[in-house]
Motif scaffolding. Structure first.
Motif, PDB file in Angstrom:
ATOM      1  N   GLN A  85      70.335  12.405   3.562  1.00 51.99           N
ATOM      2  CA  GLN A  85      70.143  13.815   3.892  1.00 51.99           C
ATOM      3  C   GLN A  85      70.259  14.691   2.652  1.00 51.99           C
ATOM      4  OE1 GLN A  85      69.116  14.744   6.937  1.00 51.99           O
ATOM      5  NE2 GLN A  85      68.805  16.792   6.049  1.00 51.99           N
ATOM      6  N   LYS A  88      67.222  14.274   0.364  1.00 50.87           N
ATOM      7  CA  LYS A  88      66.027  14.969   0.847  1.00 50.87           C
ATOM      8  C   LYS A  88      65.963  16.415   0.370  1.00 50.87           C
ATOM      9  CE  LYS A  88      65.583  12.216   5.076  1.00 50.87           C
ATOM     10  NZ  LYS A  88      65.674  12.217   6.548  1.00 50.87           N
ATOM     11  N   GLN A 131      65.175   6.061   5.547  1.00 49.14           N
ATOM     12  CA  GLN A 131      65.388   7.498   5.672  1.00 49.14           C
ATOM     13  C   GLN A 131      64.775   8.313   4.535  1.00 49.14           C
ATOM     14  OE1 GLN A 131      69.580   8.314   7.407  1.00 49.14           O
ATOM     15  NE2 GLN A 131      69.653   6.155   6.790  1.00 49.14           N
ATOM     16  N   LEU A 132      64.273   7.626   3.511  1.00 52.77           N
ATOM     17  CA  LEU A 132      63.696   8.348   2.369  1.00 52.77           C
ATOM     18  C   LEU A 132      62.213   8.060   2.157  1.00 52.77           C
ATOM     19  CD1 LEU A 132      66.533   8.138  -0.322  1.00 52.77           C
ATOM     20  CD2 LEU A 132      65.936  10.056   1.169  1.00 52.77           C
ATOM     21  N   LYS A 135      59.981  11.109   2.287  1.00 56.96           N
ATOM     22  CA  LYS A 135      60.165  11.962   1.117  1.00 56.96           C
ATOM     23  C   LYS A 135      59.431  11.389  -0.087  1.00 56.96           C
ATOM     24  CE  LYS A 135      62.176  15.397  -1.148  1.00 56.96           C
ATOM     25  NZ  LYS A 135      62.006  16.819  -0.806  1.00 56.96           N
ATOM     26  N   GLU A 138      55.685  12.348  -0.335  1.00 60.53           N
ATOM     27  CA  GLU A 138      55.275  13.755  -0.389  1.00 60.53           C
ATOM     28  C   GLU A 138      54.444  14.131  -1.603  1.00 60.53           C
ATOM     29  OE1 GLU A 138      58.973  15.777   2.139  1.00 60.53           O
ATOM     30  OE2 GLU A 138      58.770  16.156  -0.020  1.00 60.53           O
TER      31      GLU A 138
END
Length: 301
Positions: A85, A88, A131-132, A135, A138
């Motif tokens: 988190q 991010k 979880q990444l 990201k 992007e």
């Protein structure tokens, strides 16, 4: 294949790299060389004091570098979630170098009751990448670099004994975790490609290097000095990961490592040998599904 040296690392200005286990050994050298090439480097470590010391040392070699600490305990899924988190919030992430690990410790347990080496070396990094990965996609496509080992060659995934309730032996469980790393890296690449993702998953191994990773080996006091003479230094051991992270010619699904002395040493890196078991797609799929169950994470791309 051409040799890759530290001087071949291209300029990394404008890129952000997260390196796990970056406070010492190979991880430290990966972070240091990325920083010296202009990358913003986030040291994802369990021990903040050691990470801050490493940041200060890297800053001495790269005074203009942007360096930061990210609290990460790969044995604790809540810590992994908090780290993801926080990560991010970075403007961008171009490189996730899953380097941290434990080697042949006394029996311990972590994620979902699994044995410590499997939990830290594989499951923690599986959860972090899950979880990444969005990201990383992007800015036109980042890279996930997964550190495996020549120890994967003797590895086998014993799905019925991941908690070591039936037996525990340090070396086989280490090899199991390193096979899991390579299975994961190659399966992640297949899934990224199938989804049309711009992210690449690339594996590597450092050969055998003299680092703190050997501290749990009973004869390490005698073994490490010999390693320093005949095998790779941490800096040499970092080259395959740096190639995987930065070489413009590297592609998803590649696996890099030293080529000398049965892949245990060498100043240069090239394509390393992955066993048939490491390339077993059915085994990789089963490991992926079991990893989702154990972490409680639905890793979709």
């Amino acid at each position: 294949m051409r040799e890759f040296t530290l001087s071949d690392i291209p300029d990394q200005s404008g890129k952000t790299a997260i390196v796990t286990g970056a406070n010492t050994g190979i991880g430290y050298e990966i972070a240091r060389h990325l920083a010296m090439k202009g990358a913003r480097v986030v040291l994802a470590c369990r021990d903040e004091d050691k990470a801050r010391d490493a940041i200060a040392e890297i800053a001495a070699d790269a005074p203009d570098a942007s360096l930061d600490f990210l609290a990460l305990d790969l044995a604790d899924l809540d810590s992994v979630a908090r780290a993801a988190q926080q990560a991010k919030e970075e403007e961008r992430i171009d490189l996730l170098v899953n380097n941290a690990g434990v080697m042949m410790p006394p029996l311990g347990h972590a994620t979902a009751g699994t044995e410590l080496q499997f939990a830290v070396n594989h499951l923690g990094h599986f959860a972090l990448a899950a979880q990444l990965v969005d990201k990383l996609a992007e800015n036109g496509g980042g890279r996930v670099v997964v550190q495996s080992s020549i120890a994967h060659k003797s590895g086998n995934i014993d799905f019925d004994n991941l908690d070591a309730s039936k037996y525990y032996a340090r070396s086989p469980f280490y090899s199991q975790s390193k096979l899991a790393n390579l299975l994961f890296a190659l399966e992640l690449d297949r899934r990224l490609r199938a989804a049309g993702s711009p992210v690449a998953s690339i594996a590597c191994h450092p050969g055998v290097a003299a680092t703190e990773l050997t501290r749990h080996i009973g004869f390490a006091a005698l073994f490490t000095p010999v390693m320093k003479i005949v095998l790779n230094t941490p800096e040499q051991g970092a080259i395959p990961a740096l190639q995987a992270a930065t070489d413009p010619e590297a592609q998803g699904g590649d696996y890099y490592g030293p080529r000398g002395l049965l892949e245990a040493r060498g100043n240069t890196s090239g394509r390393a040998y992955a066993t048939r078991r490491a390339r077993d797609e059915a085994l990789a799929k089963k490991l992926w599904e079991r990893s989702e169950e154990l972490t409680g994470i639905d890793f979709r791309i």
